[in-house]
Scaffold this active site. Structure first.
Site, PDB file in Angstrom:
ATOM      1  N   GLY A  49       0.843  -1.186   0.000  1.00  0.00           N
ATOM      2  CA  GLY A  49       0.000   0.000   0.000  1.00  0.00           C
ATOM      3  C   GLY A  49       0.878   1.236   0.000  1.00  0.00           C
ATOM      4  O   GLY A  49       2.034   1.183   0.438  1.00  0.00           O
ATOM      5  N   GLN A  54       3.428   9.876   0.992  1.00  0.00           N
ATOM      6  CA  GLN A  54       4.668   9.103   1.046  1.00  0.00           C
ATOM      7  C   GLN A  54       5.537   9.291  -0.186  1.00  0.00           C
ATOM      8  O   GLN A  54       6.677   8.825  -0.220  1.00  0.00           O
ATOM      9  CB  GLN A  54       4.365   7.608   1.215  1.00  0.00           C
ATOM     10  CG  GLN A  54       3.736   7.271   2.548  1.00  0.00           C
ATOM     11  CD  GLN A  54       3.512   5.785   2.655  1.00  0.00           C
ATOM     12  OE1 GLN A  54       2.521   5.268   2.172  1.00  0.00           O
ATOM     13  NE2 GLN A  54       4.461   5.086   3.258  1.00  0.00           N
ATOM     14  N   CYS A  94       6.124  -0.027   7.148  1.00  0.00           N
ATOM     15  CA  CYS A  94       5.725   1.167   6.404  1.00  0.00           C
ATOM     16  C   CYS A  94       6.894   1.571   5.508  1.00  0.00           C
ATOM     17  O   CYS A  94       8.037   1.601   5.967  1.00  0.00           O
ATOM     18  CB  CYS A  94       5.391   2.286   7.389  1.00  0.00           C
ATOM     19  SG  CYS A  94       4.942   3.822   6.578  1.00  0.00           S
ATOM     20  N   LEU A  95       6.595   1.874   4.249  1.00  0.00           N
ATOM     21  CA  LEU A  95       7.675   2.236   3.321  1.00  0.00           C
ATOM     22  C   LEU A  95       8.398   3.514   3.757  1.00  0.00           C
ATOM     23  O   LEU A  95       9.531   3.741   3.362  1.00  0.00           O
ATOM     24  CB  LEU A  95       7.130   2.397   1.895  1.00  0.00           C
ATOM     25  CG  LEU A  95       6.637   1.103   1.232  1.00  0.00           C
ATOM     26  CD1 LEU A  95       6.044   1.405  -0.141  1.00  0.00           C
ATOM     27  CD2 LEU A  95       7.749   0.067   1.117  1.00  0.00           C
ATOM     28  N   HIS A 136      -4.171   1.499   7.586  1.00  0.00           N
ATOM     29  CA  HIS A 136      -2.806   2.049   7.726  1.00  0.00           C
ATOM     30  C   HIS A 136      -2.590   3.202   6.745  1.00  0.00           C
ATOM     31  O   HIS A 136      -2.123   4.275   7.122  1.00  0.00           O
ATOM     32  CB  HIS A 136      -1.769   0.935   7.493  1.00  0.00           C
ATOM     33  CG  HIS A 136      -0.350   1.426   7.458  1.00  0.00           C
ATOM     34  ND1 HIS A 136       0.565   1.138   8.440  1.00  0.00           N
ATOM     35  CD2 HIS A 136       0.303   2.209   6.565  1.00  0.00           C
ATOM     36  CE1 HIS A 136       1.724   1.735   8.156  1.00  0.00           C
ATOM     37  NE2 HIS A 136       1.595   2.384   7.008  1.00  0.00           N
ATOM     38  N   GLU A 137      -2.945   2.968   5.484  1.00  0.00           N
ATOM     39  CA  GLU A 137      -2.713   4.006   4.462  1.00  0.00           C
ATOM     40  C   GLU A 137      -3.593   5.229   4.705  1.00  0.00           C
ATOM     41  O   GLU A 137      -3.165   6.360   4.483  1.00  0.00           O
ATOM     42  CB  GLU A 137      -2.944   3.443   3.053  1.00  0.00           C
ATOM     43  CG  GLU A 137      -2.020   2.294   2.658  1.00  0.00           C
ATOM     44  CD  GLU A 137      -0.547   2.586   2.871  1.00  0.00           C
ATOM     45  OE1 GLU A 137      -0.130   3.772   2.812  1.00  0.00           O
ATOM     46  OE2 GLU A 137       0.200   1.629   3.120  1.00  0.00           O
ATOM     47  N   HIS A 140      -2.177   7.830   6.866  1.00  0.00           N
ATOM     48  CA  HIS A 140      -1.215   8.755   6.237  1.00  0.00           C
ATOM     49  C   HIS A 140      -1.897  10.040   5.755  1.00  0.00           C
ATOM     50  O   HIS A 140      -1.277  11.095   5.750  1.00  0.00           O
ATOM     51  CB  HIS A 140      -0.533   8.092   5.025  1.00  0.00           C
ATOM     52  CG  HIS A 140       0.606   7.191   5.402  1.00  0.00           C
ATOM     53  ND1 HIS A 140       1.777   7.664   5.933  1.00  0.00           N
ATOM     54  CD2 HIS A 140       0.756   5.852   5.293  1.00  0.00           C
ATOM     55  CE1 HIS A 140       2.607   6.650   6.144  1.00  0.00           C
ATOM     56  NE2 HIS A 140       2.007   5.531   5.770  1.00  0.00           N
TER      57      HIS A 140
HETATM   58 ZN   LIG Z   1       2.827   3.674   5.959  1.00  0.00          ZN
END
Ligand SMILES: [Zn+2]
Length: 190
Positions: A49, A54, A94-95, A136-137, A140
């Site tokens: 995701g 991000q 998380c990226l 989660h996304e 953000h």
């Molecule tokens: Zn993340």
């Protein structure tokens, strides 16, 4: 189709990750290209995701590919209109926090109202891993990060890695200032 857009990941603690994202207004060719580039960046980074902040963009856009029957999802201006089911704990990464993992508690199901990349409104319910990735996304888009949801124990366990990220960001800012480049500032403006 013109050459594809290459997006780079914004890592913690870049300020763009802390801002509340703004709604998408134009469902045009630029949006379609940007969403395609987000999918490309997510897959290249082996993520499941990705949220637009991000990649340094302050719009409410998520791309999800969590496996299973839901396939690849692009959620534009998503709202979580309901959450339900039992709470479960699952290890999330998380990226924007490479190498950092934490056990996060979330409800198992969520109901989402969103638009697709053409601007078509839809509503759907998700559960299991897809629901977790969406929640989660979606965090953000509100500037909420993994580090905010970590238990004190996970925060302590990841203390060194978190400090390294902060130090890496500080050094990049210093380097940019020395070179007279406005690159990190430009990332914040986007
Ligand atoms: Zn993340």
């Amino acid at each position: 189709m013109s050459a594809s857009l290459q997006l780079d990941l914004s890592l913690y603690p870049e300020p763009v990750l802390r801002r509340t994202a703004r709604p998408v207004e134009a469902f045009d060719q630029e949006l379609a290209r940007f969403v395609a580039a987000m999918f490309e960046c997510m897959r290249r980074s082996q993520g499941v995701g990705l949220a637009a902040p991000q990649v340094g963009d302050g719009r409410r856009i998520l791309v999800i590919e969590a496996g299973g029957a839901d396939g690849a999802l692009a959620l534009i201006n998503p709202e979580i209109v309901g959450r339900g089911g039992p709470q479960s704990v699952f290890e999330e990464g998380c990226l924007s926090f490479p190498g950092i993992y934490a056990e996060i508690r979330r409800p198992e199901r969520c109901r989402v109202r969103a638009r697709d990349v053409r601007g078509e409104a839809f509503e759907a319910e998700y559960d299991g891993f897809t629901s977790r990735v969406i929640q989660h996304e979606h965090d953000h888009l509100e500037g909420v990060l993994l580090v905010d949801r970590m238990s004190p124990g996970d925060k302590l366990r990841n203390k060194g890695a978190l400090e390294e990220l902060v130090e890496g960001y500080r050094k990049a800012r210093e380097r940019a200032a020395r070179e007279g480049s406005s690159a990190p500032a430009a990332v914040e403006e986007r």
